[in-house]
Enzyme design. Structure first.
Site, PDB file in Angstrom:
ATOM      1  N   ALA A 118     -15.862 -37.385 -36.536  1.00  0.00           N
ATOM      2  CA  ALA A 118     -15.082 -36.413 -35.778  1.00  0.00           C
ATOM      3  C   ALA A 118     -15.812 -35.081 -35.757  1.00  0.00           C
ATOM      4  CB  ALA A 118     -13.695 -36.248 -36.398  1.00  0.00           C
ATOM      5  N   ASP A 119     -15.489 -34.295 -34.749  1.00  0.00           N
ATOM      6  CA  ASP A 119     -16.009 -32.932 -34.680  1.00  0.00           C
ATOM      7  C   ASP A 119     -14.965 -32.058 -33.993  1.00  0.00           C
ATOM      8  OD1 ASP A 119     -18.754 -31.442 -35.156  1.00  0.00           O
ATOM      9  OD2 ASP A 119     -17.816 -30.599 -33.368  1.00  0.00           O
ATOM     10  N   THR A 120     -14.734 -30.882 -34.563  1.00  0.00           N
ATOM     11  CA  THR A 120     -13.747 -29.963 -34.005  1.00  0.00           C
ATOM     12  C   THR A 120     -14.437 -28.735 -33.438  1.00  0.00           C
ATOM     13  OG1 THR A 120     -12.070 -30.738 -35.557  1.00  0.00           O
ATOM     14  CG2 THR A 120     -11.666 -28.608 -34.502  1.00  0.00           C
TER      15      THR A 120
END
Length: 193
Positions: free
Chosen positions: A71-73
Site C-alpha cells: 500500500a501507499d498513501t
C-alpha cells in the site's frame, strides 16, 4: 491470531500502523518485506494514479513467495502531492498549507497472488483540518510525529485534534483501507484459517 494458512501472507511495508490495522480485523502477516522503490511522481501523474502505481511497484518488488500486500498513501491538496516531509521545515510548510483547508488522503492497495496476478485499487478520503495557530504548529513539529508521514502529519496521533471533518474511511487516512484490503485479498483467493 489469524494466519493465512498454507500460503503465506507477506506485508510489503515496514509500517507498524499497517500491521496494527490488519490486526484489528484478525489478519497477521506471516512475513514483513519492506521494499525500497523510487517514489518520485511522474510528470503529469495524478495523486490517485501515483498512489496506485507505488502500491503495485511495492508488491512487485517483494521477492517473497505467497500473497503480497502493498500500500501507499498520498496526501493531496488539489493536484499537489504532499510527500513525507524531508525535515521539520517542510513539515511546517505542509501544515501551513493544510491549515483551514480540505485535502485528500488517497491510499493505493495492491495484492500480488502466488500465481503472479495483481489486483489493485485506490481509496480516497476527504479530510478537513482546522485553522492552526503558530503555537499548535510549533508543538506538533516539536513532537516529531510528522516524521515518515505523508503530508507531514498522522491523524492517529496528536494531529487527530486538528481534524474537523472526514468524508470516507478513517483507515484510508491511516494508510490501509480495511474493507477494500480484505476484499482484494479474498478476491485473489487468500483465506484466513
Amino acid at each position: 491470531m489469524a494466519s493465512s494458512g498454507p500460503v503465506p501472507l507477506i506485508l510489503a511495508s515496514a509500517s507498524p500502523r499497517r500491521r496494527d490495522l490488519l490486526a484489528q480485523i484478525g489478519i497477521v502477516p506471516d512475513a514483513i518485506c519492506p521494499t525500497d522503490i523510487d517514489e518520485t511522481r511522474h510528470r503529469d501523474e495524478s495523486p490517485r494514479a501515483l498512489a496506485e502505481r507505488l502500491a503495485r511497484e511495492k508488491a512487485a518488488a517483494c521477492p517473497e513467495a505467497g500473497f503480497v500486500l502493498a500500500a501507499d498513501t498520498v496526501v493531496a491538496l488539489g493536484q499537489r502531492n504532499l510527500e513525507k516531509a524531508a525535515d521539520a521545515e517542510e513539515a511546517e510548510a505542509f501544515l501551513r498549507l493544510l491549515s483551514g483547508r480540505a485535502h485528500q488522503c488517497i491510499t493505493g492497495i495492491a495484492v500480488k497472488a502466488p500465481d503472479g496476478r495483481v489486483n489493485s485499487r485506490t481509496v480516497m478520503a476527504r479530510v478537513k483540518m482546522k485553522r492552526l495557530t503558530d503555537q499548535e504548529i510549533a508543538a506538533y513539529i516539536a513532537s516529531g510525529e510528522w516524521r515518515g508521514k505523508a503530508g507531514g502529519y498522522g491523524i492517529q496521533g496528536m494531529a487527530g485534534a486538528f481534524i474537523t471533518h472526514i468524508s470516507g474511511s478513517y483507515t484510508t487516512i491511516v494508510g490501509l483501507p480495511l474493507y477494500e484490503t480484505k476484499s482484494l485479498l479474498e478476491g485473489l483467493g487468500w483465506r484466513a484459517s
